[in-house]
Design a protein around this motif. Sequence first.
Motif, mmCIF file in Angstrom:
data_model
loop_
_atom_site.group_PDB
_atom_site.id
_atom_site.type_symbol
_atom_site.label_atom_id
_atom_site.label_comp_id
_atom_site.label_asym_id
_atom_site.label_seq_id
_atom_site.Cartn_x
_atom_site.Cartn_y
_atom_site.Cartn_z
ATOM 1 N N GLN A 165 0.819 -1.198 0.000
ATOM 2 C CA GLN A 165 0.000 0.000 0.000
ATOM 3 C C GLN A 165 0.868 1.269 0.000
ATOM 4 O O GLN A 165 2.086 1.207 0.100
ATOM 5 C CB GLN A 165 -0.907 0.006 1.237
ATOM 6 N N LEU A 166 0.179 2.409 -0.093
ATOM 7 C CA LEU A 166 0.854 3.709 -0.034
ATOM 8 C C LEU A 166 0.924 4.160 1.422
ATOM 9 O O LEU A 166 -0.086 4.129 2.131
ATOM 10 C CB LEU A 166 0.081 4.728 -0.869
ATOM 11 N N HIS A 167 2.104 4.593 1.859
ATOM 12 C CA HIS A 167 2.298 4.976 3.255
ATOM 13 C C HIS A 167 3.096 6.272 3.344
ATOM 14 O O HIS A 167 3.840 6.626 2.428
ATOM 15 C CB HIS A 167 3.046 3.887 4.018
ATOM 16 N N LYS A 168 2.939 6.926 4.487
ATOM 17 C CA LYS A 168 3.675 8.171 4.742
ATOM 18 C C LYS A 168 4.916 7.917 5.603
ATOM 19 O O LYS A 168 5.981 8.464 5.340
ATOM 20 C CB LYS A 168 2.779 9.198 5.415
ATOM 21 N N TYR A 169 4.764 7.108 6.651
ATOM 22 C CA TYR A 169 5.857 6.883 7.596
ATOM 23 C C TYR A 169 6.220 5.406 7.694
ATOM 24 O O TYR A 169 5.372 4.519 7.512
ATOM 25 C CB TYR A 169 5.481 7.375 8.993
ATOM 26 N N VAL A 170 7.479 5.170 8.009
ATOM 27 C CA VAL A 170 7.981 3.838 8.333
ATOM 28 C C VAL A 170 8.606 3.915 9.722
ATOM 29 O O VAL A 170 9.414 4.817 9.987
ATOM 30 C CB VAL A 170 9.032 3.356 7.316
ATOM 31 N N THR A 171 8.223 3.002 10.617
ATOM 32 C CA THR A 171 8.759 3.012 11.977
ATOM 33 C C THR A 171 9.324 1.644 12.334
ATOM 34 O O THR A 171 8.922 0.616 11.780
ATOM 35 C CB THR A 171 7.676 3.400 13.005
ATOM 36 N N PHE A 172 10.261 1.662 13.288
ATOM 37 C CA PHE A 172 10.894 0.429 13.747
ATOM 38 C C PHE A 172 11.649 0.737 15.032
ATOM 39 O O PHE A 172 11.793 1.912 15.422
ATOM 40 C CB PHE A 172 11.856 -0.123 12.691
ATOM 41 N N THR A 173 12.107 -0.275 15.720
ATOM 42 C CA THR A 173 13.004 -0.097 16.853
ATOM 43 C C THR A 173 14.301 -0.823 16.555
ATOM 44 O O THR A 173 14.372 -1.645 15.634
ATOM 45 C CB THR A 173 12.400 -0.647 18.160
ATOM 46 N N GLN A 174 15.309 -0.534 17.350
ATOM 47 C CA GLN A 174 16.598 -1.189 17.112
ATOM 48 C C GLN A 174 16.510 -2.696 17.291
ATOM 49 O O GLN A 174 17.234 -3.450 16.636
ATOM 50 C CB GLN A 174 17.655 -0.600 18.051
ATOM 51 N N SER A 175 15.616 -3.150 18.149
ATOM 52 C CA SER A 175 15.534 -4.587 18.431
ATOM 53 C C SER A 175 14.458 -5.302 17.617
ATOM 54 O O SER A 175 14.419 -6.533 17.602
ATOM 55 C CB SER A 175 15.261 -4.810 19.932
ATOM 56 N N SER A 176 13.582 -4.553 16.929
ATOM 57 C CA SER A 176 12.507 -5.202 16.173
ATOM 58 C C SER A 176 13.071 -5.868 14.919
ATOM 59 O O SER A 176 14.055 -5.410 14.350
ATOM 60 C CB SER A 176 11.425 -4.187 15.782
ATOM 61 N N ASP A 177 12.410 -6.953 14.493
ATOM 62 C CA ASP A 177 12.818 -7.608 13.250
ATOM 63 C C ASP A 177 11.818 -7.310 12.130
ATOM 64 O O ASP A 177 11.739 -8.039 11.150
ATOM 65 C CB ASP A 177 12.979 -9.112 13.447
ATOM 66 N N PHE A 178 11.056 -6.240 12.291
ATOM 67 C CA PHE A 178 10.075 -5.826 11.292
ATOM 68 C C PHE A 178 9.875 -4.315 11.361
ATOM 69 O O PHE A 178 10.298 -3.650 12.314
ATOM 70 C CB PHE A 178 8.730 -6.544 11.511
ATOM 71 N N PHE A 179 9.247 -3.777 10.315
ATOM 72 C CA PHE A 179 8.828 -2.380 10.261
ATOM 73 C C PHE A 179 7.308 -2.321 10.389
ATOM 74 O O PHE A 179 6.604 -3.260 9.990
ATOM 75 C CB PHE A 179 9.183 -1.748 8.908
#
Length: 275
Positions: A165-179
């Motif tokens: 899909q179309l998105h504005k933001y991408v977020t994650f943490t240093q320990s996450s294995d996904f966005f």
Amino acid sequence: MLEPNFSESQLQQAVNSAFIRLIYEERGEWAFANVPSLFDEFVLGWDSAFYFPWLPHPALEEHEGCNFFIQYKLSCELTTRGAGQWEDWKESYLRFKIPHSTKGSDGRHQDDYHQWERLKELADKNYPTFYATNSTLSKEYLKEISNNGSLLCKTPFLDVRDIAQLHKYVTFTQSSDFFFLHSEIEKSPKADINVIFERLREARKTSMSESNRLLYGSLKELAVSDESWQVDLRQISDLLSSESDAGEVLLVRSLLSNFVRRHIGAQLYWYPGRG
């Protein structure tokens, strides 16, 4: 919101250098990082691109003869409960924005998705196309992991082919294995360099017969609006459907190589697998 004390260009330089270093260690070859001007970047959509001859994707003449693409994005860290995506993580997280902000005719800022659209065109043709971002805000730490060879392992890569899909933001943490991708949440795996190069190694081990079919499929997609391409590909298609021994497989590979050289202006290589 905390911002990194280095520029996007610094991140790009460091990661490109790390790719060149890794390719040399993996294959004993010096890769060349193509970096377009700002004007050309607007047209192309990517910040850096490589040509890896062992991939089953033909070189794209309109993309400087490359078949592997990276768009760099700087991420900032958000640390307060009032941050826009706090409820999705419930802890401090990093975030980058997909669209550029531009001024409209009314003087107001608006989101421009032109760069995204160009990247998605490549990804929809199954070309390896990635966003690469930082997992640190410290230039000293960026330098440290660059020097010790662990930069690519600590750089989050988002495969554009995985985005629906179309998105504005991408977020994650240093320990996450996904966005997480926002506004409507979409979850996408975080592809580190091990995942990326496992895919490249798998591509490198593809049999010549199978790589012929993959290459033919990619060329057929590119030939939709060019009659001369379609005529030449139809001749190859007849042989491809009937290839039954090593000699015919080699003949199809030769015809595909001639096609790529004639219509795209690039040289096609195939590397036999080791072992």
